[in-house]
Structures are given as structure tokens and as C-alpha cells.
Design an enzyme around this catalytic site. Sequence first.
Site, short mmCIF file in Angstrom:
data_model
loop_
_atom_site.label_atom_id
_atom_site.label_comp_id
_atom_site.label_asym_id
_atom_site.label_seq_id
_atom_site.Cartn_x
_atom_site.Cartn_y
_atom_site.Cartn_z
N GLU A 26 0.83 -1.22 0.00
CA GLU A 26 0.00 0.00 0.00
C GLU A 26 0.87 1.26 0.00
O GLU A 26 2.08 1.19 0.23
CB GLU A 26 -0.91 0.02 1.23
CG GLU A 26 -0.15 0.15 2.55
CD GLU A 26 -0.91 0.97 3.60
OE1 GLU A 26 -1.15 2.17 3.35
OE2 GLU A 26 -1.26 0.41 4.65
N LYS A 88 -5.95 10.47 0.33
CA LYS A 88 -6.02 9.12 0.91
C LYS A 88 -7.05 8.36 0.07
O LYS A 88 -8.22 8.71 0.04
CB LYS A 88 -6.47 9.22 2.37
CG LYS A 88 -6.73 7.87 3.04
CD LYS A 88 -7.05 8.05 4.51
CE LYS A 88 -7.68 6.80 5.10
NZ LYS A 88 -8.03 6.95 6.52
N VAL A 108 -5.68 -0.02 2.45
CA VAL A 108 -5.79 -1.45 2.21
C VAL A 108 -6.92 -1.77 1.20
O VAL A 108 -6.74 -2.60 0.31
CB VAL A 108 -6.01 -2.21 3.53
CG1 VAL A 108 -6.52 -3.63 3.29
CG2 VAL A 108 -4.72 -2.25 4.32
N ASP A 140 -18.53 3.98 12.40
CA ASP A 140 -17.25 4.03 11.69
C ASP A 140 -16.63 2.64 11.62
O ASP A 140 -16.17 2.10 12.63
CB ASP A 140 -16.29 5.01 12.38
CG ASP A 140 -15.04 5.28 11.56
OD1 ASP A 140 -14.87 4.66 10.50
OD2 ASP A 140 -14.23 6.13 12.00
N SER A 142 -13.98 0.52 8.90
CA SER A 142 -13.14 0.70 7.72
C SER A 142 -13.64 -0.10 6.52
O SER A 142 -14.09 -1.24 6.66
CB SER A 142 -11.72 0.27 8.04
OG SER A 142 -10.92 0.38 6.88
N ASP A 144 -11.78 -1.42 4.60
CA ASP A 144 -10.84 -2.53 4.45
C ASP A 144 -11.55 -3.88 4.64
O ASP A 144 -11.21 -4.87 3.98
CB ASP A 144 -9.72 -2.46 5.50
CG ASP A 144 -8.79 -1.27 5.30
OD1 ASP A 144 -8.96 -0.53 4.31
OD2 ASP A 144 -7.90 -1.09 6.16
N LYS A 161 -4.70 -1.72 15.03
CA LYS A 161 -4.32 -0.96 16.22
C LYS A 161 -5.42 -0.96 17.25
O LYS A 161 -6.61 -1.00 16.93
CB LYS A 161 -4.04 0.49 15.83
CG LYS A 161 -2.71 0.65 15.18
CD LYS A 161 -2.22 2.06 15.35
CE LYS A 161 -0.93 2.20 14.59
NZ LYS A 161 -1.15 2.18 13.13
N1 PSU Z 1 -3.83 1.11 10.41
C1 PSU Z 1 -2.54 1.29 10.74
N2 PSU Z 1 -1.74 2.04 9.95
C2 PSU Z 1 -2.22 2.59 8.80
C3 PSU Z 1 -3.57 2.36 8.44
C4 PSU Z 1 -4.33 1.63 9.29
O1 PSU Z 1 -2.10 0.79 11.75
O2 PSU Z 1 -1.48 3.28 8.09
C5 PSU Z 1 -4.08 2.90 7.15
C6 PSU Z 1 -4.16 1.75 6.13
O3 PSU Z 1 -3.85 2.25 4.86
C7 PSU Z 1 -5.61 1.35 6.23
C8 PSU Z 1 -6.27 2.68 6.45
O4 PSU Z 1 -6.09 0.70 5.08
O5 PSU Z 1 -5.39 3.37 7.35
C9 PSU Z 1 -7.64 2.55 7.05
O6 PSU Z 1 -8.23 3.81 7.13
P1 PSU Z 1 -9.76 3.94 7.57
O7 PSU Z 1 -9.78 3.56 9.01
O8 PSU Z 1 -10.11 5.39 7.32
O9 PSU Z 1 -10.52 2.99 6.70
MN MN Z 2 -13.49 5.22 8.90
#
Ligand code: PSU
Ligand code: MN
Length: 306
Positions: A26, A88, A108, A140, A142, A144, A161
Site C-alpha cells: 500500500e 487518501k 488497504v 465508523d 473501515s 478494508d 491498532k
Molecule cells: N492502520 C494502521 N496504519 C495505517 C492504516 C491503518 O495501523 O497506516 C491505514 C491503512 O492504509 C488502512 C487505512 O487501510 O489506514 C484505514 O483507514 P480507515 O480507518 O479510514 O478505513
Molecule cells: Mn473510517
Amino acid sequence: MSERLVRLSEEVAEALSTGRPVVALESSVLAQGLPEEVGPGAWRRSEEAVRGAGAIPATTAVLDGRLCAGITAEEVLRLADRRRGVAKAARRDLGLLAARGADGGTTVSALLAIARLAGVRVAATGGIGGVHRDFAQAQDESADLRALAELPVALVCAGAKSILDLPATLERLESLSVPVVGFGTGVFPAFYTLPQDPRGLELEYRFDDPGTLARALAAHLSLGPGGALVVVPPPERPGFGPAQAEAAVAAALEAAGERGVRGKAVTPFLLGEVARREGGALEVNLALLERNAGKAGEVAAAWPRG
Ligand code: PSU
Ligand code: MN
């Protein structure tokens, strides 16, 4: 055709056409996740780790509206340059960024979409996004997770995390029929460390050998339509354990709440806050990116032929 949709580097195109192992990476980690000063070095070490395991790295990104797999060191600097304010890019952004001719760092969900179009079956990241702790109120979750459910790619990561609700994230992956397998661990890691409280995070499948793991993943992918999540334990750092990581995360969540951070800004904000509060967090983040890329390389290299 997929070849025209995705710009493949010569090396990646050659590897794919001759059946050599490839690992997709990524680039949101460059554009948003890591400080500009350390992102490009971390990227270089990740690509080297993939090569060290006998596979070819294919870093994904959107550049001038083209979906790319395999980018140059110069393009990496362009993605990391904060003055450019690179977007992003999640999966839903890809078509719109393409139409606009813009640049984007792939999260991701976008990584998996580009890997699918390119025909790459193994990918690596630091940690996945998941179900946020305030899900009941903010809804919320993701993108992903759904991308893993819909796209036939095995993604190697250090879990998610503890800014997230980890047991809820595992429940959601189960609902979405995404298998979660440990590679050298029997619990779902909390990215910076193993979890402080492993309850609800035990894994049903653990593999320690890349060959056996790759066969299991290939069997899952052959059934379609979705992918699988492979979790690797994060490197340990003395003086930075689950309690320190958890304290930094709690402070970051509080700061996000006070400032009313919303939407796609939430994850980068929390990551930045944790790193600012805990020097150890950034070091572990850098080390695990490299480790995950290497482990993904091992899986790709062990992938069954035919
Ligand atoms: N979690 C991490 N480090 C990161 C990300 C997530 O520990 O850099 C990044 C990854 O690219 C993941 C994205 O796909 O954040 C998810 O963002 P969101 O929660 O907005 O979907
Ligand atoms: Mn989100």
C-alpha cells in the site's frame, strides 16, 4: 482489460507473466500514515524485505489518475510530499481519482482492488482498519473489511491498532466470511504489541511454516470470492509494552473526540497522535512494516504452482 486499467512496472509485468511471486504493497502509509522524513526509507526497506524473501514488490498507488502496481523511488517521494496534499485513496475513491487525473496513496481497500485487477494474490500492510470503538454512535467501520470479503487477495499485517475495537473487528470479519490466520501467533495482534487482554482475540488457525500457510490460503482463494487475513506478531521493543501502547491510544482517542475529527481523517489523526506521544510507537511501526513485507514475500514465494 485489466492490463490497461492498471499501469504495471516492467519488472512487475515480467514477474506476473512468468509466474514469479509478487507482493502488492500500500502507499497510504507514505502519503498519510508515516511522517514524511521516514516514509520513503520505510518503503525502501519493505521492498527489500519482499525481495529478500524471493518475491517482487508491487507498490500500489494512483498517479496522474492511473492505477499503478510497481512505482519508482521518485514517485514514492511525490506521494510522501505533504505540500502536494496527496489524497487518501480507499477503494471507493479509485474511479473518481482516475477521472480527475489525481494522485492517491492507497489504503488497504484500494490496495486489494488494484492487486485484484493486476492478478496479484498476496499483499502486505502495517495494520488494517476495522471497527472503531465508538461504532455504536459513529458507525465508523473501515472499508478494508468489506474489501477483504470481496477481493481474492491474502493480506499480511500485524492485526489492527488498539485505536479500534479489536474483538468487534474479529466478529465482523467472521460475519464477512474472511478467515483470520496467525503466522507465528495464536492471538490477533494489536499492531504495536500483542494485545493487553487476549480475551476474544484467540485465533482458531495458526501456521508457522509458509508452505503450509500458502496452501491453506490458496485453497480459500480458490473458492471465491473473498480474501484472507494473515496476522504476524509485531517485533518487541523493550520499554514499550501493551500498557504503554494502550495509554497512548487512550490519549489519542480523547484528543480526537475533543477536536471532533471525523471520516477518513480519523485514522491518520489517531496514528499521528500515538506516534507523537510514544517514540517507541514509531519505531515499532517501522520495524513491523518491514517484517510484514518479508513475511508476505515468504508466503508468495511458497504459493502452490498451477
Ligand atoms: N492502520 C494502521 N496504519 C495505517 C492504516 C491503518 O495501523 O497506516 C491505514 C491503512 O492504509 C488502512 C487505512 O487501510 O489506514 C484505514 O483507514 P480507515 O480507518 O479510514 O478505513
Ligand atoms: Mn473510517
